[in-house]
Design an enzyme around this catalytic site. Structure first.
Site, PDB file in Angstrom:
ATOM      1  N   SER B 236       2.493   1.198  11.162  1.00 12.23           N
ATOM      2  CA  SER B 236       1.160   1.679  11.566  1.00 12.23           C
ATOM      3  C   SER B 236       1.151   1.852  13.077  1.00 12.23           C
ATOM      4  O   SER B 236       1.494   0.946  13.821  1.00 12.23           O
ATOM      5  CB  SER B 236       0.069   0.731  11.080  1.00 12.23           C
ATOM      6  OG  SER B 236       0.274  -0.568  11.567  1.00 12.23           O
ATOM      7  N   GLY B 241      -1.279   7.344  13.406  1.00 10.24           N
ATOM      8  CA  GLY B 241      -1.211   7.241  11.959  1.00 10.24           C
ATOM      9  C   GLY B 241      -0.130   6.306  11.470  1.00 10.24           C
ATOM     10  O   GLY B 241       0.079   5.219  12.031  1.00 10.24           O
ATOM     11  N   GLY B 267      -5.757  -2.121   9.645  1.00  7.70           N
ATOM     12  CA  GLY B 267      -4.411  -2.334   9.121  1.00  7.70           C
ATOM     13  C   GLY B 267      -4.432  -2.936   7.722  1.00  7.70           C
ATOM     14  O   GLY B 267      -3.606  -2.600   6.865  1.00  7.70           O
ATOM     15  N   ASP B 268      -5.391  -3.829   7.476  1.00  2.00           N
ATOM     16  CA  ASP B 268      -5.497  -4.448   6.154  1.00  2.00           C
ATOM     17  C   ASP B 268      -5.939  -3.406   5.116  1.00  2.00           C
ATOM     18  O   ASP B 268      -5.487  -3.433   3.971  1.00  2.00           O
ATOM     19  CB  ASP B 268      -6.483  -5.613   6.205  1.00  2.00           C
ATOM     20  CG  ASP B 268      -6.072  -6.646   7.252  1.00  2.00           C
ATOM     21  OD1 ASP B 268      -4.855  -6.845   7.445  1.00  2.00           O
ATOM     22  OD2 ASP B 268      -6.960  -7.234   7.891  1.00  2.00           O
TER      23      ASP B 268
END
Lengths: 335, 335
Positions: B236, B241, B267-268
């Protein structure tokens, strides 16, 4: 037995950070969690002085449960849990009996962030839970029972949402009916309303006294507060000590020197000094010396709100208490 | 059923203040409390996408109790409690099954102070509780049982004190033995050790990838991470992107535009997108489009870590996924 009432009790959580940097992420020290709110601070000091002390007020929710656990631990010799080195003061706390009334709401938290680089604290205070009429009624029933065995009562701090602004006045009337001396330590409208119920003693600071009376002159403001109903006024003036205006006379009590340290809880320690002195039958100079010495020993203690017992015992003999002439309750015209 | 593992779960507490002023006292908004830690964030998004999701890890003490209450409330339609107006995003959260293992220690808290004047957040993170060998053994027993019915597992976040640094590696080996695809989202030594156990997918950010491989060039670093054991790498890269390097090819997936908002939890959400796409049999471009759209919809949501469902559905068709040529795992000599 002395009762302390804390309607808006809190769980005080303290973290240390090497340096507070806004808008960044900090790893914090292990939290120090202790029962908070003025009345619980007063109770802790009274217990440490050897008085049987019962703390009432309200507690609810998971935070209320933790607060009660921490309160129960006081008797087991601890003054705070989760403390690292250097955060346990020499309070040798006695136990405080828990007479807090359960509520459906959740007890508030205060979060204190101590910046180790400067020693300053940044506070984040939650609002208190709403107390219902039924919970207030349950409290009153318990309070009346406690009064039957009490030698004094301290009514301390703010009122949580839901309680009428005249709640302290009602508690003062109950105490007077039971013949129990009552000290009121609050501010704003609850103080104003409380005065009308004729408490035996109030302990405002100068800001609170000015807000109440409009006067910035301590002696005049204290006389005005007496005129409005307080039997005696002990005005806490920070480095200027305490000015007591009573029916027996007026005194100014001063600490032996300017102190540097954390003033958190110093006012609550003064309340404990005044109230314990009253219960023990000390005269006003004796009560004031104790209040000043406890207050100073709290400023000097490493942990906020604790007091340094050795400093207290040493300072007790060094407090200067001077009788001062009574001030007219109206200012003299000087031109 | 998808399993998420959060060894160092937290109760995330968020307050709002009109303006953060260090070394002063603030009255704060009603706290928003939610289950925190990467794996619990992933679980919430998976459940909102309609996947049956089981969250495991550890919870203990009064904070652990509150965390579990908040987790249970997700299924009842809420996404966070204590929220004032404007703080509940359109997540329509599904329920997350609670398989957290009780521990004697107390679950950590994170305190986030949102400055309404700037929109910035100041974080105070407690350390996690120590997990004992016995608690880890109890966890492993439950984990093996869960694996028997699982279609995928996500191992997320940091390891609390007490757990061996190779704990994630052990959990990866168990998943591989059970034939369950496993995603690892951690950093530092636990990531390094985890790679050796050959996870199906890792989702590092560029910092984590650089720390792992020494390379600051995403494609090279991802190839190096594959060489060390990861079957696929989804790196990431924030506004750039996600770069996916897999045995089936390499892709770069980009959001349609630069986004402004709160990146907490983005991110999660990407992890939840990748894992749900895998379970649903999407190809890599399909998985990456979902990861990017969920991540962007999380940045755009008013509450940290929630996602805006309408934005997600709109963005899903706008993500650009491009096949990119494979990079040699050794840099070409350019001089």
């Amino acid at each position: 037995m002395i009762i302390t009432v804390t309607p808006n009790a809190a769980l005080d959580i303290t973290y240390r950070v090497p340096r507070l940097r806004p808008h960044t992420t900090h790893r914090v020290s292990e939290p120090v969690e202790r029962p908070g709110g003025k009345g619980l601070n007063v109770a802790r000091v009274l217990a440490a002085l050897g008085h049987r002390t019962v703390a009432t007020g309200f507690a609810g929710g998971s935070t209320g449960d933790v607060l009660r656990e921490r309160l129960a631990e006081l008797g087991a010799g601890g003054t705070a849990t989760g403390a690292g080195t250097g955060t346990r003061a020499d309070t040798r706390a006695g136990s405080v009996e828990d007479a807090l009334v359960p509520i459906a709401g959740t007890t508030r938290r205060t979060i204190g962030i101590v910046d180790d680089a400067t020693g300053d604290t940044t506070m984040f205070n939650e609002a208190g839970p709403t107390v219902t009429a039924g919970e207030w009624a349950a409290f009153l029933t318990g309070y009346r029972k406690l009064l039957a065995g009490a030698s004094a009562v301290a009514l301390c701090g703010s009122l949580p949402p839901g309680l009428p602004v005249g709640s302290f006045a009602e508690l003062i009337r109950e105490a007077r009916t039971a013949g129990v001396p009552v000290l009121l330590d609050t501010s704003g409208e609850p103080l104003r309303r409380g005065l009308a119920a004729r408490p035996d003693l109030i302990k405002p600071n100068l800001d609170e006294l000015t807000q109440l009376t409009g006067s910035t002159q301590p002696a005049q403001a204290a006389e005005e507060a007496r005129r409005r109903g307080a039997r005696a006024v002990a005005a806490s003036l920070g480095p200027e000590g305490i000015l007591a205006v009573t029916e027996d006379g007026c005194w100014q009590a001063l600490p032996p020197a300017r102190l540097s340290g954390n003033p958190t809880g110093a006012g609550d320690s003064a309340v404990a000094g005044l109230l314990s002195g009253l219960v023990e039958g000390l005269d006003w100079p004796g009560r004031l010396a104790r209040a000043i010495a406890l207050s100073a020993a709290t400023v000097l203690a490493p942990a906020a709100g604790e007091f340094d017992r050795a400093a207290y015992e040493e300072l007790l003999g060094q407090v200067r208490v001077t009788a001062v002439p009574r001030t007219a309750s109206r200012p003299a015209t000087t031109s």
